[in-house]
Design an enzyme around this catalytic site. Structure first.
Site, short mmCIF file in Angstrom:
data_model
loop_
_atom_site.label_atom_id
_atom_site.label_comp_id
_atom_site.label_asym_id
_atom_site.label_seq_id
_atom_site.Cartn_x
_atom_site.Cartn_y
_atom_site.Cartn_z
N HIS A 84 0.84 -1.20 0.00
CA HIS A 84 0.00 0.00 0.00
C HIS A 84 0.88 1.24 0.00
O HIS A 84 1.86 1.31 0.73
CB HIS A 84 -0.92 0.04 1.23
CG HIS A 84 -1.74 1.29 1.30
ND1 HIS A 84 -2.91 1.45 0.59
CD2 HIS A 84 -1.53 2.47 1.96
CE1 HIS A 84 -3.39 2.66 0.81
NE2 HIS A 84 -2.58 3.30 1.63
N ASP A 163 -16.13 1.77 5.95
CA ASP A 163 -15.12 2.71 5.46
C ASP A 163 -15.69 3.65 4.41
O ASP A 163 -15.34 4.83 4.38
CB ASP A 163 -13.91 1.94 4.90
CG ASP A 163 -12.83 2.89 4.39
OD1 ASP A 163 -12.32 3.67 5.20
OD2 ASP A 163 -12.53 2.85 3.19
N ARG A 170 -15.69 12.04 6.36
CA ARG A 170 -14.37 12.63 6.68
C ARG A 170 -14.03 13.73 5.68
O ARG A 170 -13.54 14.79 6.06
CB ARG A 170 -13.29 11.55 6.63
CG ARG A 170 -13.22 10.65 7.85
CD ARG A 170 -12.31 9.46 7.61
NE ARG A 170 -10.94 9.89 7.32
CZ ARG A 170 -10.06 9.13 6.68
NH1 ARG A 170 -10.40 7.91 6.24
NH2 ARG A 170 -8.84 9.57 6.47
N SER A 185 -8.92 3.14 8.12
CA SER A 185 -9.34 3.03 6.72
C SER A 185 -8.41 2.12 5.93
O SER A 185 -8.85 1.23 5.20
CB SER A 185 -9.40 4.42 6.09
OG SER A 185 -9.74 4.35 4.73
N LYS A 189 -9.10 -2.47 5.27
CA LYS A 189 -9.25 -3.07 3.92
C LYS A 189 -8.21 -4.16 3.69
O LYS A 189 -8.50 -5.19 3.08
CB LYS A 189 -9.15 -1.98 2.86
CG LYS A 189 -10.35 -1.02 2.85
CD LYS A 189 -10.41 -0.16 1.62
CE LYS A 189 -9.42 0.97 1.62
NZ LYS A 189 -9.83 2.08 2.52
#
Length: 448
Positions: A84, A163, A170, A185, A189
């Site tokens: 990520h 989320d 947000r 968040s 995932k």
């Protein structure tokens, strides 16, 4: 029984929420029992008061459990890995690293996102390839992993529904930069992917969410701790994001640069980041029993990119996700005519260096913001983008240039760049005397 106003009041006043209270909060979000005004108040309370580690871990776990958690065959469980990035300019690393990991025997179910503001999205890049389908069901993902070993897809409807609700609020309440909410968040995932190991690329600098190394390191530590709390072995790379990654910015252009990298012709800084993430991924190969030691793991990642195995995986992934066989074959051929398949912009414009000297800096943040306004990106979710809009850097940091030499090729359609935008781009280049070139990677945080 605890009420929703009780939860808001406790966090507003700096209290620590219990596991049961956080579970109630997430259930209320998912079932829409919580009004938007209450949710906004809760998010602002979290933004102002923060959360301790135990709260963050529970928040992440409950978000993960708010929807489907993917299940894999027993023989895959130690092979499930992912990467990520916190977002950058010209960040096409996933397009190179994901197939490389698959070529080494990993299973990579990457669930990615689309770009917003100045940061480009991995899914937008892939959607510039005709036929590439980012929407895949859980069963389709499992089938692709069985045959190819990797996929890059969008978030399914059933995955972490909490989320999607939280993220929208947000954005509307200016709480996007809350560390506990960012951590929940991202890691929820990844947890729903049922990973064995995860590598994070946390960026800092002008063109990153966090501008300095200490704040990026704080986020990285929170992400790693949350990942480990879910049983995912998690490591991180802290990388500079002042300029661009590679020489191309913009969706079609970045696909071309990724394919050239997979053919062994990638720019040095992109290869540095791929192989450094590969170093952590080399550790992932050790943890997944695919390499006997760290050096062997690193070598496997590097060889997969340079030797063509990762390119073969990328071609197979394209085909499995809807790209016609001939299209995938042409894009991956040695001397591909990329623009016979990918959209090319109607207009190109080259900017010239203002003086003799050495390229000291190219401001990636300025470049990305101009390109966004020209159609390469979006300012809010759901807006269409133009895949052909982008820019090619014709110079690299540390290179000598002469006055009048072209340093940037701008690809645009409608709207055309105005005088103010051209002036901003010109100012993005800094030419001077010899300077010290910093490496892209500042620090590597090993998995616990």
């Amino acid at each position: 029984m605890t009420s929703i106003p009780d939860l808001i009041r406790r966090k507003r006043d700096g209290g620590q929420l219990t596991d049961e209270e956080i579970k109630l909060f997430i259930e209320s979000v998912t079932t829409k029992r919580m009004q938007d005004c209450q949710l906004g108040a809760m998010l602002m309370a979290i933004w102002q008061r923060g959360m301790v580690a135990a709260e963050i871990h529970t928040l992440t776990r409950e978000m993960m459990m708010s929807g489907e958690v993917m299940r894999w065959p027993d023989e895959w469980k130690r092979l499930m890995v992912d990467k990520h990035s916190t977002g950058g300019v010209g960040d096409k690393v996933s397009l190179v690293l994901v197939p490389a990991l698959a070529a080494c025997g990993c299973k990579v179910p990457m669930i990615s996102g689309q770009g917003l503001a100045h940061t480009g999205g991995t899914l937008d890049k892939l959607e510039s390839i005709p036929g590439f389908n980012i929407r895949q069901s859980t069963e389709q993902i499992r089938t692709i992993l069985a045959s190819v070993g990797c996929c890059i897809v969008g978030q399914t409807e059933m995955l972490v529904p909490a989320d999607r609700v939280l993220y929208a609020i947000r954005d509307a309440t200016s709480t996007v930069d809350s560390l506990p909410l960012i951590t929940g968040s991202i890691i929820s995932k990844k947890g729903a992917e049922s990973l064995s190991a995860l590598v994070l690329d946390v960026k800092f600098g002008r063109a990153a969410l966090y501008k300095d190394l200490p704040s990026a390191k704080q986020l990285a530590q929170l992400l790693m701790d949350a990942g480990n709390s879910l049983g995912i072995q998690t490591g991180a790379v802290l990388s500079r994001m002042d300029g661009t990654i590679g020489r191309c910015v913009g969706n079609s252009l970045e696909v071309i640069e990724s394919l050239e990298t997979l053919k062994g012709n990638g720019p040095d800084d992109l290869m540095e980041l791929v192989t450094t993430l590969g170093n952590n991924s080399g550790m992932l190969l050790v943890m997944t029993d695919l390499a006997p030691g760290l050096s062997e793991g690193r070598t496997q990642i590097y060889d997969a990119v340079i030797g063509g195995a990762a390119l073969s995986k990328f071609e197979a992934m394209m085909t499995a996700q809807g790209v016609a066989n001939q299209t995938a074959r042409t894009l991956c051929s040695a001397h591909a005519d990329y623009y016979s398949i990918l959209r090319k912009s109607e207009h190109q414009l080259e900017l010239e260096a203002p003086a003799d000297g050495v390229v000291l800096d190219v401001d990636g943040f300025v470049l990305a913001n101009v390109l966004q306004k020209l159609g390469a990106g979006r300012s809010k979710a759901g807006e269409p983008i133009n895949h052909s809009v982008g820019a090619e850097l014709l110079v690299s940091i540390g290179q000598s240039v002469q006055k009048g030499a072209s340093w940037l090729r701008l690809h645009y359609e409608d709207p055309a760049p105005g005088p103010d935008q051209i002036n901003l781009l010109r100012k993005a280049l800094t030419v001077g005397k010899d300077g010290n070139k910093e490496t892209l990677v500042a620090e590597v945080l090993q998995p616990h």
